[in-house]
Structure formats: structure tokens, C-alpha cells
Design a protein around this motif. Structure first.
Motif, PDB file in Angstrom:
ATOM      1  N   MET B 297     -31.811  27.787 -26.478  1.00 10.64           N
ATOM      2  CA  MET B 297     -30.937  27.245 -28.074  1.00 10.64           C
ATOM      3  C   MET B 297     -30.792  25.771 -27.393  1.00 10.64           C
ATOM      4  O   MET B 297     -30.541  25.564 -26.522  1.00 10.64           O
ATOM      5  N   LEU B 298     -30.863  25.109 -28.577  1.00 11.59           N
ATOM      6  CA  LEU B 298     -30.483  23.677 -28.545  1.00 11.59           C
ATOM      7  C   LEU B 298     -29.522  23.438 -29.644  1.00 11.59           C
ATOM      8  O   LEU B 298     -29.737  23.843 -30.850  1.00 11.59           O
ATOM      9  N   ASN B 299     -28.418  22.752 -29.078  1.00  9.82           N
ATOM     10  CA  ASN B 299     -27.168  22.755 -30.269  1.00  9.82           C
ATOM     11  C   ASN B 299     -27.560  21.592 -31.068  1.00  9.82           C
ATOM     12  O   ASN B 299     -28.114  20.366 -30.419  1.00  9.82           O
ATOM     13  N   LEU B 300     -27.510  21.417 -32.404  1.00 11.24           N
ATOM     14  CA  LEU B 300     -27.671  20.353 -33.127  1.00 11.24           C
ATOM     15  C   LEU B 300     -26.222  19.585 -33.356  1.00 11.24           C
ATOM     16  O   LEU B 300     -25.356  20.448 -34.050  1.00 11.24           O
ATOM     17  N   VAL B 301     -26.075  18.593 -32.605  1.00  9.06           N
ATOM     18  CA  VAL B 301     -24.709  17.939 -32.876  1.00  9.06           C
ATOM     19  C   VAL B 301     -24.779  16.717 -33.395  1.00  9.06           C
ATOM     20  O   VAL B 301     -25.806  15.910 -33.293  1.00  9.06           O
ATOM     21  N   GLY B 302     -23.600  16.228 -33.985  1.00  9.97           N
ATOM     22  CA  GLY B 302     -23.799  14.816 -34.738  1.00  9.97           C
ATOM     23  C   GLY B 302     -23.974  13.887 -33.898  1.00  9.97           C
ATOM     24  O   GLY B 302     -23.203  13.803 -32.682  1.00  9.97           O
ATOM     25  N   GLU B 303     -24.758  12.926 -34.165  1.00 14.75           N
ATOM     26  CA  GLU B 303     -25.411  11.733 -33.322  1.00 14.75           C
ATOM     27  C   GLU B 303     -24.144  10.623 -33.270  1.00 14.75           C
ATOM     28  O   GLU B 303     -23.313  10.844 -34.432  1.00 14.75           O
ATOM     29  N   GLN B 304     -23.899  10.282 -32.297  1.00 15.37           N
ATOM     30  CA  GLN B 304     -22.950   9.067 -31.975  1.00 15.37           C
ATOM     31  C   GLN B 304     -23.255   8.000 -33.083  1.00 15.37           C
ATOM     32  O   GLN B 304     -24.461   7.719 -33.408  1.00 15.37           O
ATOM     33  N   GLY B 305     -22.391   7.406 -33.720  1.00 13.24           N
ATOM     34  CA  GLY B 305     -22.652   6.286 -34.652  1.00 13.24           C
ATOM     35  C   GLY B 305     -23.000   6.624 -35.998  1.00 13.24           C
ATOM     36  O   GLY B 305     -23.039   5.895 -36.852  1.00 13.24           O
ATOM     37  N   PHE B 306     -22.730   7.996 -36.401  1.00  7.84           N
ATOM     38  CA  PHE B 306     -23.077   8.426 -37.737  1.00  7.84           C
ATOM     39  C   PHE B 306     -21.960   9.337 -38.252  1.00  7.84           C
ATOM     40  O   PHE B 306     -21.576  10.216 -37.691  1.00  7.84           O
ATOM     41  N   SER B 307     -21.525   9.308 -39.390  1.00 11.82           N
ATOM     42  CA  SER B 307     -20.441   9.979 -40.119  1.00 11.82           C
ATOM     43  C   SER B 307     -20.507  10.073 -41.620  1.00 11.82           C
ATOM     44  O   SER B 307     -21.087   8.984 -42.122  1.00 11.82           O
ATOM     45  N   GLY B 308     -20.337  11.211 -42.091  1.00 10.61           N
ATOM     46  CA  GLY B 308     -20.798  11.359 -43.385  1.00 10.61           C
ATOM     47  C   GLY B 308     -21.421  12.354 -43.851  1.00 10.61           C
ATOM     48  O   GLY B 308     -21.544  13.383 -43.124  1.00 10.61           O
ATOM     49  N   LYS B 309     -22.022  12.264 -45.099  1.00 10.74           N
ATOM     50  CA  LYS B 309     -22.827  13.442 -45.647  1.00 10.74           C
ATOM     51  C   LYS B 309     -24.061  13.551 -44.609  1.00 10.74           C
ATOM     52  O   LYS B 309     -24.934  12.824 -44.448  1.00 10.74           O
ATOM     53  N   VAL B 310     -24.102  14.633 -44.323  1.00 14.49           N
ATOM     54  CA  VAL B 310     -25.304  15.077 -43.083  1.00 14.49           C
ATOM     55  C   VAL B 310     -26.706  15.012 -43.664  1.00 14.49           C
ATOM     56  O   VAL B 310     -27.226  15.369 -44.747  1.00 14.49           O
ATOM     57  N   GLU B 311     -27.517  14.384 -42.685  1.00 11.93           N
ATOM     58  CA  GLU B 311     -28.912  14.241 -42.796  1.00 11.93           C
ATOM     59  C   GLU B 311     -29.722  14.496 -41.830  1.00 11.93           C
ATOM     60  O   GLU B 311     -29.437  13.912 -40.878  1.00 11.93           O
ATOM     61  N   TYR B 312     -30.543  15.664 -41.714  1.00 14.56           N
ATOM     62  CA  TYR B 312     -31.363  16.032 -40.534  1.00 14.56           C
ATOM     63  C   TYR B 312     -32.674  15.370 -40.546  1.00 14.56           C
ATOM     64  O   TYR B 312     -33.373  15.438 -41.378  1.00 14.56           O
ATOM     65  N   GLU B 313     -32.783  14.883 -39.264  1.00 14.31           N
ATOM     66  CA  GLU B 313     -34.417  14.243 -39.240  1.00 14.31           C
ATOM     67  C   GLU B 313     -34.946  14.982 -38.342  1.00 14.31           C
ATOM     68  O   GLU B 313     -34.499  15.385 -37.301  1.00 14.31           O
ATOM     69  N   GLY B 314     -36.229  15.355 -38.619  1.00 16.50           N
ATOM     70  CA  GLY B 314     -37.330  16.073 -37.977  1.00 16.50           C
ATOM     71  C   GLY B 314     -37.171  17.552 -38.130  1.00 16.50           C
ATOM     72  O   GLY B 314     -38.152  18.073 -37.439  1.00 16.50           O
TER      73      GLY B 314
END
Lengths: 374, 374
Positions: B297-314
């Protein structure tokens, strides 16, 4: 994404359950306040057969779909023209809603289906016995279909627009679920085999894979490919097939939606029909449909003679088996023949599968403690 | 059955998702109107730390449980006395909520845990360096824990009731999830191994099974058995363990609930931690916890430097792989380090598993198109 579903029954419920692992918002339209989807979606109480209700419900949805085909397809057509992404297309729903149009679609596209006569009323009957009468509209779960075997049976004919169809000498009842996403990718699930309960005419056991000759598999693959090409719409479809005793495959009918014959895919395949349907709606790469072994499904239907608050007998025993999976539909009231849930079984061999399904069938009963119908 | 859950986060969401295949009604108490459980349960907006809110919420539930341990346990105790079936018991929640009581529980019951000193304020410190300071209350997701290595670090000490604990020379971070139902049946999941992200201190990869010597497995089995015996409550518990470089296993801490280290069980085991928890709450036979191969399992956590309405890449690329499974938590807003979802991978070999997890980690990013935090 805002995904709207006409109908709030168990198919919608199991779809939403699966799709909860993604980030969408689900909306359902169903007349029953306590329908299986009511508490797990934004539920609107309303009639999916009513033109205005469907439009009011659907107009702000990004994708609009169905979990029952007996809905107002004119409203779907209107919404389509307004730019709502309707899956499957309203034209397909209309074609499938009416047995006469559905049969003509097969005929026109050289999809093998039993010979038939279309009648508007019973005075027009001119078809060799024995045959099957299917009402043009309103058939569901085996209702609206009857077999006319003898001259005496002719007295039972329904006096309504119908298809009369040659009675196939059935060796096996089969089903194939096939999906197309919005970019045109197509994927089918392995063929499943149905064993019907003659009394209720509801799907009873459904096993996968069905043991078929290469020749039969080839016929089915060709039918499915032709159907999905000609139907010209994204969607998930269950094509019900009849294999006759001479090894020829005929299309019985098609459902433009998730289907009871695909439930065993929840634990029997790498991905379920519900996951696949989600990918169709979101236009994602289609999922791997491979079977991971033998699997089967047993419907849990309300026992004859019981009505009222449901009580399940024997479920706990079933839950002790690690290769058996219980799926209930969140319906609190049982009545004779009502689909209340199903049980999936996975197995290494067909014998193990059948033995378990038969044992479970005799063990699990859908009853009611409060009331007994006389 | 009316099942109440304190907390409406992703653990509750995935639990309800799994349990939707049975016929229960789920109720959640959470302060956030748009919490992950809001639209799939009867959601009450309220503070699970507030005594009266918990009582008002819990008093009419047949079973009351938690998906976060930082709740008002006095209210749970009151409800227990009123006859509500609280799982796990309020006494266990209280013991685990307070690191000091938790450490004393291990010591009293001869459950191996690193040596420690209890302090009420920093003037009391009398413990050999290096050590770990754990705040008595309020720690969560790695918060409230710090390592004090040198004399200079002593200046960073939190001046609050804490446990000071010998720093273990860690070989592996492990976790075992163990469940007991109300009739006393006990079942543990295979041990999983965690690989933490040093920057975020949030669980990052979690793989199963961990390759351990028989001697280490024996230590873990003994710890788990002793814990579940002494804790004397039905429930599902995640015991976080530290294996030191000399092959000795220590308990780090325990969560009295569903746990991030068990997420890979959704596709990696015959049954998931969520199914098992359901069976605990309904007092059903416990489920088979066998691993079906390697999983991770790999956690999907918010990237540093991004905040607001989420968009997933990949994510779409990941969905093409039939042995990879995406689980998002229905959170619309991302912020740095926020747990937004996870991805499970199943594999035949450990190498296949690790290669895929690493590839996915570099491919999938949790960003936001609208805003970028400076």
C-alpha cells in the motif's frame, strides 16, 4: 464528478459501493424513500417514468445513467440534446425497452435470435407452436413472458403488442457482459451459465466460467462483438444467450445495464461488473475481467409464505466459510420471490463450487418472524 | 442494526463501504459537514470530543464504536453503563488515549515495550539520551512525538505530561492487526512492514507479508496474544511494533481501531480489516485473514506546495494495471501532507511489488490546479 442514476435498487447500491473508492458524488432518482440507494447517495424521491421528473433530476448531472431500463427514455433523449452525457444513449434504451424494436435490431444486424412474429393483438397470431410470447413492454424479472405450447394454451395469450418467438430447445442459458467506454475500448467478461428456478423464473445459480466448446465460444464472441459495434453507444450490456441442443447460440435478450448474471464477478473476477461500469461512466481504461478461478452466485429471494420484516436463516454458518461472500441489498421487508441479496462462492473446481452452492441453497432461507402470509 | 461511529473520516468510509453488503444502518458523528462519511451514512455534524454530543449521538445506537481514538471517552463510559454496546470498551479507549497509561499497561502485563520515564513537566527529566518524547495526549499521525538525541535537543523538550522512551535501534517497523469478537474468538492478520517517509512521518509504503525469522514471528504472536488477552475487550486493534537490530520486538503503540497499516488487506487478503471489524461489531464468526500473495500500500498524500481543490496526476496510468487498486477518500480539498487516498498493489513476488510501488510513487501526485501555496 456528479453522476446521476435513474433507479435506486440493488444494482445502483452495489455500483455505488464499489465506486466509493473514487471521489464522485452519486445522485439517485427512485420513488421509494427507503430504496437500497437512499442512504448512500443524494437521493431524490421521484418517478423515473415521469418525463419532467427525469429532466429535473438529470439536467445538472455530468453523467446520467440507469440501473433499470423501464424509465422515461424521451426525457433522456431531451437531456442528451441539452448536452448531458447520457450513458447508454437514449436510442439504445428505447430499442431495448421495446421487445419488438429489440428483435428487429437483432434481425437487421444479423445477430442470431430465434425466428419471430410481431403482433399488435392476439387476432394476428400466425406462428407455429410451441412458441414464447413476450410482451412488447413492461416485462421484467421473467414477468411478461409466457410459453404457449399447445392449442389449449392459445387461450392464455395476452392480447397486447408482443413478439412471438420460436421456442429454443435449450441446452444452456448463458450470459455475457460486455462494456464499451467513451473512447471505444471494449472488454467482455467470461461467459457465465445460469441455472434458473423453474418456479420463480428468477435467476438462481449463476456460475463462471461455463464449460463450452471452442465453437460455441466463437459464436458468442462474434455475437458480442457485433452487438457492441451495432449498438453504437458506450455502456455496459448483459447479453442473455440460449445455447440449443444442436450447439447453436441465440440471443434471448439484452439488458443495457448492470445485471444479476454478473454478480459473481465481485469476488470471482479480477474486477467486478460494478468497477467496469464505473470506468465506462468516467471514460477510464477498462478493467481486467479475468476470472480468478471458478465462481458462482446464488440469489437470496424471499421464501414463499413469508412477508414482512426480513430474517435470514443460516447466514452465520455461511460466513464461517472463507470462500463464501454474503451480499444483502439493504431491504428491510421481504415478500415471496423478492430479491433480497445474493451469495457468491469462489472455488478451485466446478464440483467444489456446485456442492457449496447446493449446500448453501438448502441452508439459507429468507423468512420473516413477524408475519406469515396465508 | 443501528451502528454508530464516532468520527467520519476515511477509516469510517472504507468500513461503511465494505459493510454495505450487509443490511445495517450507519450513523456517524463528525464536526465536518463534508467529511468522508457524510454522504454515505446518517451523518450528525457534531464534536466527538464533547461529552453531551457523544451521549446524544450514541444513546439510541445498538452498537457504538470509533474510527478515531481522540473522542470523549467519559461519554462512552456513561453510555456503556446505560446499556449501549460500546466496542472497544471505554476503559480501553481511555488507556490508549493517554500514552502514560498505555505504557503502564504494557509494563504491568509484561508486554515488551521500550524503557520509559513518565514526566509531568520538563523539569522532571531524568532519562539517558537519546530518547523519544511522546506527549501524553493529543498525538496523532506522528504529531506529538519527537526524538531528543543530544543535550542541545533538550532545549526542544515539550513542557507537558509525556513519556520519555529509550530510542530503539530500528531494523523494521511492523504492524499486526488483531481482532476479538464478542464471543471471544480471536484472529490476527499477517504482519505487515512499514516504510515511513522521513519528511512527513506518515506511513508511506506498507507491505505484506514481512519477511521475518521464525523467532521474530514467535515474539510477535506472543505479544499479540498477550495484548488481546489483557485488554479484555472486543474490538480490532493495530499493534505497532519495532524490531531492533538484535532481533528483539518491542511494542511502540497500539490503535484501538482500523488502521492505515491494514489497508492493503482490501485486495491482498481473503478478507479486509474492514470486513473483520464488521464481524467484531456484529459478533459474527471472524473472517479468514490469509494473504493471497504479496501486497502493498502506498499512501496518497497532498504534495508540498499545493493546496485547494484536489487534482490527481497519473491515476489513469495506474488504473491500466490490473493488479493495482486506487482508493480515494472523497476529500475535495488537498493540503500538504493530507491523506487523500491510497493505492494497493498485489504481486507474485516481493520484487514485483516493490518495483511497482516505487514506480507508482514517482508517477502519482496529489496536486491542485487552482492554487499553489507559496
Amino acid at each position: 464528478m456528479k453522476i446521476g442514476i435513474l433507479g435506486g435498487g440493488q444494482l445502483g447500491r452495489m455500483f455505488i459501493q464499489e465506486a466509493l473508492k473514487y471521489d464522485d458524488a452519486f445522485y439517485t432518482l427512485d420513488p421509494a424513500e427507503d430504496c437500497p440507494c437512499a442512504n448512500i447517495s443524494h437521493h431524490t424521491k421521484g418517478d423515473f417514468n415521469d418525463y419532467q421528473s427525469v429532466i429535473d433530476f438529470g439536467k445538472d448531472k455530468e453523467v446520467l445513467t440507469i440501473e433499470i431500463e423501464h424509465i422515461n427514455a424521451d426525457a433522456l433523449e431531451y437531456l442528451e440534446k441539452q448536452g448531458v452525457n447520457v450513458i447508454p444513449k437514449s436510442s439504445v434504451v428505447k430499442m431495448i425497452q421495446q421487445k419488438i424494436l429489440q428483435k428487429e435490431f437483432y434481425k437487421k444486424n444479423h445477430i442470431p435470435t430465434p425466428d419471430f412474429q410481431v403482433i399488435q393483438n392476439k387476432s394476428e397470431v400466425d406462428f407455429p407452436l410451441p412458441f414464447v410470447q413476450k410482451l412488447n413492454t413492461g416485462g421484467y424479472d421473467g414477468k411478461g413472458v409466457q410459453i404457449i405450447r399447445t392449442k389449449e394454451d392459445l387461450g392464455n395469450l395476452w392480447d397486447a403488442p408482443s413478439v412471438l418467438e420460436t421456442l429454443v430447445d435449450i441446452d444452456k442459458e448463458l450470459s455475457i457482459i460486455i462494456a464499451k467506454n467513451q473512447r471505444g475500448e471494449v472488454a467482455a467478461f467470461p461467459v457465465t451459465e445460469m441455472v434458473a428456478d423453474p418456479k420463480l423464473n428468477l435467476l438462481d445459480f449463476n456460475i463462471c466460467p461455463s464449460e463450452l466448446t471452442e465453437e460455441v465460444q466463437k459464436q458468442i464472441a462474434e455475437i458480442a462483438a457485433l452487438f457492441i459495434e451495432k449498438v453504437d453507444s458506450a455502456g455496459l450490456f448483459a447479453i442473455e444467450l440460449l445455447l440449443d441442443k444442436e450447439g447453436k447460440v441465440w440471443v434471448n435478450e439484452t439488458a443495457p445495464r448492470l445485471h444479476n448474471s454478473g454478480h459473481q464477478s465481485q469476488e470471482g473476477n479480477r474486477n467486478s461488473q460494478f468497477e467496469q461500469f464505473y470506468r465506462v461512466l468516467r471514460n477510464l481504461p477498462l478493467a481486467n475481467t479475468e476470472a480468478t478461478g471458478y465462481s458462482g452466485m446464488l440469489n437470496l429471494v424471499g421464501e414463499q409464505g413469508f412477508s414482512g420484516k426480513v430474517e435470514y436463516e443460516g447466514l452465520e454458518e455461511v460466513l464461517k466459510d472463507s470462500k463464501t461472500f454474503v451480499h444483502l441489498y439493504g431491504k428491510t421487508e421481504t415478500k415471496p420471490g423478492r430479491k433480497m441479496g445474493h451469495i457468491n462462492v469462489v472455488a478451485h473446481t466446478k464440483k467444489e463450487l456446485m456442492d457449496k452452492l447446493i449446500a448453501i441453497k438448502s441452508m439459507v432461507k429468507v423468512k420473516s418472524i413477524n408475519e406469515k402470509v396465508k
